[in-house]
Design a protein around this motif. Structure first.
Motif, PDB file in Angstrom:
ATOM      1  N   ASN A  37       0.741  -1.233   0.208  1.00 49.01           N
ATOM      2  CA  ASN A  37       0.003   0.038   0.051  1.00 49.01           C
ATOM      3  C   ASN A  37       0.934   1.163   0.002  1.00 49.01           C
ATOM      4  O   ASN A  37       0.635   2.327  -0.841  1.00 49.01           O
ATOM      5  CB  ASN A  37      -0.971   0.182   1.245  1.00 49.01           C
ATOM      6  CG  ASN A  37      -2.043  -0.988   0.988  1.00 49.01           C
ATOM      7  OD1 ASN A  37      -2.598  -1.261   0.035  1.00 49.01           O
ATOM      8  ND2 ASN A  37      -2.649  -1.243   2.243  1.00 49.01           N
ATOM      9  N   LYS A  38       1.973   1.315   0.708  1.00 48.27           N
ATOM     10  CA  LYS A  38       2.884   2.410   0.967  1.00 48.27           C
ATOM     11  C   LYS A  38       3.558   2.547  -0.698  1.00 48.27           C
ATOM     12  O   LYS A  38       3.535   3.697  -1.228  1.00 48.27           O
ATOM     13  CB  LYS A  38       3.845   2.131   1.952  1.00 48.27           C
ATOM     14  CG  LYS A  38       5.081   3.417   1.887  1.00 48.27           C
ATOM     15  CD  LYS A  38       6.196   2.889   2.905  1.00 48.27           C
ATOM     16  CE  LYS A  38       7.072   4.306   3.044  1.00 48.27           C
ATOM     17  NZ  LYS A  38       8.195   3.922   4.054  1.00 48.27           N
ATOM     18  N   LEU A  39       4.097   1.441  -1.363  1.00 41.03           N
ATOM     19  CA  LEU A  39       4.591   1.621  -2.569  1.00 41.03           C
ATOM     20  C   LEU A  39       3.502   2.083  -3.625  1.00 41.03           C
ATOM     21  O   LEU A  39       3.649   3.170  -4.280  1.00 41.03           O
ATOM     22  CB  LEU A  39       4.920   0.338  -3.034  1.00 41.03           C
ATOM     23  CG  LEU A  39       5.677   0.030  -4.659  1.00 41.03           C
ATOM     24  CD1 LEU A  39       6.901   1.000  -4.456  1.00 41.03           C
ATOM     25  CD2 LEU A  39       5.869  -1.150  -4.829  1.00 41.03           C
ATOM     26  N   ARG A  40       2.329   1.581  -3.613  1.00 43.67           N
ATOM     27  CA  ARG A  40       1.324   2.042  -4.420  1.00 43.67           C
ATOM     28  C   ARG A  40       0.558   3.567  -4.270  1.00 43.67           C
ATOM     29  O   ARG A  40       0.551   4.223  -5.084  1.00 43.67           O
ATOM     30  CB  ARG A  40      -0.246   1.058  -4.139  1.00 43.67           C
ATOM     31  CG  ARG A  40      -1.086   1.258  -5.093  1.00 43.67           C
ATOM     32  CD  ARG A  40      -2.222   0.238  -4.627  1.00 43.67           C
ATOM     33  NE  ARG A  40      -3.456   0.620  -5.483  1.00 43.67           N
ATOM     34  CZ  ARG A  40      -4.458   0.109  -5.121  1.00 43.67           C
ATOM     35  NH1 ARG A  40      -4.937  -0.776  -4.183  1.00 43.67           N
ATOM     36  NH2 ARG A  40      -5.690   0.515  -6.064  1.00 43.67           N
ATOM     37  N   GLN A  41       0.784   3.996  -3.082  1.00 41.95           N
ATOM     38  CA  GLN A  41       0.487   5.293  -2.847  1.00 41.95           C
ATOM     39  C   GLN A  41       1.829   6.199  -3.192  1.00 41.95           C
ATOM     40  O   GLN A  41       1.268   7.278  -3.783  1.00 41.95           O
ATOM     41  CB  GLN A  41       0.472   5.582  -1.180  1.00 41.95           C
ATOM     42  CG  GLN A  41      -0.120   7.068  -0.805  1.00 41.95           C
ATOM     43  CD  GLN A  41      -1.786   6.686  -1.315  1.00 41.95           C
ATOM     44  OE1 GLN A  41      -2.302   6.001  -1.540  1.00 41.95           O
ATOM     45  NE2 GLN A  41      -2.176   8.033  -1.483  1.00 41.95           N
ATOM     46  N   GLU A  42       2.914   5.850  -3.358  1.00 39.15           N
ATOM     47  CA  GLU A  42       4.070   6.440  -3.801  1.00 39.15           C
ATOM     48  C   GLU A  42       3.969   6.403  -5.332  1.00 39.15           C
ATOM     49  O   GLU A  42       4.234   7.432  -5.899  1.00 39.15           O
ATOM     50  CB  GLU A  42       5.450   6.045  -3.259  1.00 39.15           C
ATOM     51  CG  GLU A  42       5.749   5.967  -1.993  1.00 39.15           C
ATOM     52  CD  GLU A  42       7.065   5.215  -1.506  1.00 39.15           C
ATOM     53  OE1 GLU A  42       7.481   4.541  -2.398  1.00 39.15           O
ATOM     54  OE2 GLU A  42       7.308   5.322  -0.235  1.00 39.15           O
ATOM     55  N   LEU A  43       3.568   5.517  -5.963  1.00 36.42           N
ATOM     56  CA  LEU A  43       3.358   5.362  -7.331  1.00 36.42           C
ATOM     57  C   LEU A  43       2.279   6.373  -7.937  1.00 36.42           C
ATOM     58  O   LEU A  43       2.358   7.022  -8.864  1.00 36.42           O
ATOM     59  CB  LEU A  43       3.172   3.759  -7.961  1.00 36.42           C
ATOM     60  CG  LEU A  43       4.429   2.970  -7.757  1.00 36.42           C
ATOM     61  CD1 LEU A  43       3.802   1.642  -8.150  1.00 36.42           C
ATOM     62  CD2 LEU A  43       5.189   3.359  -8.822  1.00 36.42           C
ATOM     63  N   LYS A  44       0.932   6.326  -6.958  1.00 37.78           N
ATOM     64  CA  LYS A  44       0.109   7.349  -7.384  1.00 37.78           C
ATOM     65  C   LYS A  44       0.526   8.712  -7.543  1.00 37.78           C
ATOM     66  O   LYS A  44       0.395   9.404  -8.261  1.00 37.78           O
ATOM     67  CB  LYS A  44      -1.176   6.979  -6.440  1.00 37.78           C
ATOM     68  CG  LYS A  44      -1.944   6.045  -6.758  1.00 37.78           C
ATOM     69  CD  LYS A  44      -3.013   6.074  -5.791  1.00 37.78           C
ATOM     70  CE  LYS A  44      -4.049   4.902  -5.781  1.00 37.78           C
ATOM     71  NZ  LYS A  44      -5.130   4.757  -4.853  1.00 37.78           N
ATOM     72  N   ILE A  45       1.326   9.048  -6.375  1.00 39.82           N
ATOM     73  CA  ILE A  45       2.081  10.599  -6.051  1.00 39.82           C
ATOM     74  C   ILE A  45       3.024  10.556  -7.485  1.00 39.82           C
ATOM     75  O   ILE A  45       2.724  11.749  -8.170  1.00 39.82           O
ATOM     76  CB  ILE A  45       2.824  10.591  -4.926  1.00 39.82           C
ATOM     77  CG1 ILE A  45       1.552  10.521  -3.600  1.00 39.82           C
ATOM     78  CG2 ILE A  45       3.617  11.791  -5.004  1.00 39.82           C
ATOM     79  CD1 ILE A  45       2.282  10.597  -2.485  1.00 39.82           C
ATOM     80  N   THR A  46       3.860   9.693  -7.684  1.00 41.61           N
ATOM     81  CA  THR A  46       4.554   9.871  -8.826  1.00 41.61           C
ATOM     82  C   THR A  46       3.674   9.880 -10.328  1.00 41.61           C
ATOM     83  O   THR A  46       4.251  10.681 -11.046  1.00 41.61           O
ATOM     84  CB  THR A  46       5.712   8.612  -9.151  1.00 41.61           C
ATOM     85  OG1 THR A  46       6.354   8.535  -7.658  1.00 41.61           O
ATOM     86  CG2 THR A  46       6.663   8.960 -10.143  1.00 41.61           C
ATOM     87  N   LEU A  47       3.113   9.155 -10.426  1.00 42.23           N
ATOM     88  CA  LEU A  47       2.146   9.354 -11.716  1.00 42.23           C
ATOM     89  C   LEU A  47       1.429  10.519 -11.489  1.00 42.23           C
ATOM     90  O   LEU A  47       0.967  11.248 -12.761  1.00 42.23           O
ATOM     91  CB  LEU A  47       1.061   7.928 -11.752  1.00 42.23           C
ATOM     92  CG  LEU A  47       1.570   6.678 -12.112  1.00 42.23           C
ATOM     93  CD1 LEU A  47       0.473   5.654 -11.890  1.00 42.23           C
ATOM     94  CD2 LEU A  47       2.267   6.572 -13.773  1.00 42.23           C
ATOM     95  N   LYS A  48       0.895  11.209 -10.739  1.00 38.20           N
ATOM     96  CA  LYS A  48       0.179  12.442 -10.592  1.00 38.20           C
ATOM     97  C   LYS A  48       1.022  13.272 -11.042  1.00 38.20           C
ATOM     98  O   LYS A  48       0.640  14.356 -11.644  1.00 38.20           O
ATOM     99  CB  LYS A  48      -0.466  12.535  -9.290  1.00 38.20           C
ATOM    100  CG  LYS A  48      -1.301  13.796  -9.185  1.00 38.20           C
ATOM    101  CD  LYS A  48      -1.815  14.034  -7.842  1.00 38.20           C
ATOM    102  CE  LYS A  48      -2.665  15.396  -7.879  1.00 38.20           C
ATOM    103  NZ  LYS A  48      -3.261  15.560  -6.456  1.00 38.20           N
TER     104      LYS A  48
END
Length: 177
Positions: free
Chosen positions: A156-167
């Protein structure tokens, strides 16, 4: 050689039963107990015990196969802590005691000397090993649950970081257009 609690309990039980067997071999009470046990373990109970131990043996073999061919976090932890020998010992003795109990049920008859006590002793060992094995399985289960919780948190932490990076990437692309 290290002794764990199961080995010590098994050894003490064998010694106690052997001493009891030797001391009371010719006493009438012992003979009455033996007759009672021989009568208690009638053919229907023996059939049930054979079926029970067949299922238990299949469970041991299945669990051993599953754990042997899979590389799970619990196996890694066992290897890291050098506990794989203890784990294998538990499985080996559990399987051996269940096979021995099944063989006693199948091949010995009630007219065999000390049949009832031998059957009771083999069943006791097999059930004690089964309980110990189940305890081990619950320990593995608990470890896996705790490990899954950690892995989900990391995911979940990695997924959240990926969402931020994609945004951030989307915003940069939109700025350029």
């Amino acid at each position: 050689m290290k002794f764990d609690s199961l080995k010590i309990a098994t050894l003490l039980t064998v010694v106690f039963l052997a001493i009891t067997f030797c001391l009371f071999r010719n006493i009438e009470f012992f003979v009455l107990c033996e007759k009672g046990l021989s009568n208690y373990f009638d053919s229907e109970r023996i059939s049930f015990l054979i079926s029970f131990f067949s299922v238990v043996i299949a469970m041991y073999i299945t669990m051993t196969s599953i754990l042997a061919i899979s590389t799970t976090k619990i196996m890694e932890a066992l290897l890291e802590k050098c506990l794989e020998k203890k784990f294998l010992s538990v499985i080996k003795w559990s399987l051996t005691s269940s096979i021995f109990s099944a063989l006693v049920c199948v091949f010995l008859n009630k007219y065999f000397i000390s049949y009832g006590f031998l059957l009771l002793l083999s069943i006791s060992f097999a059930v004690a090993h089964l309980i110990y094995f189940i305890r081990l399985l619950f320990t593995i289960f608990e470890y896996n649950i705790n490990n899954m919780d950690k892995e989900l948190d990391e995911y979940n932490k990695l997924r959240q970081e990926l969402k931020i990076t994609l945004k951030y990437i989307r915003e940069e692309i939109n700025k350029k257009n």
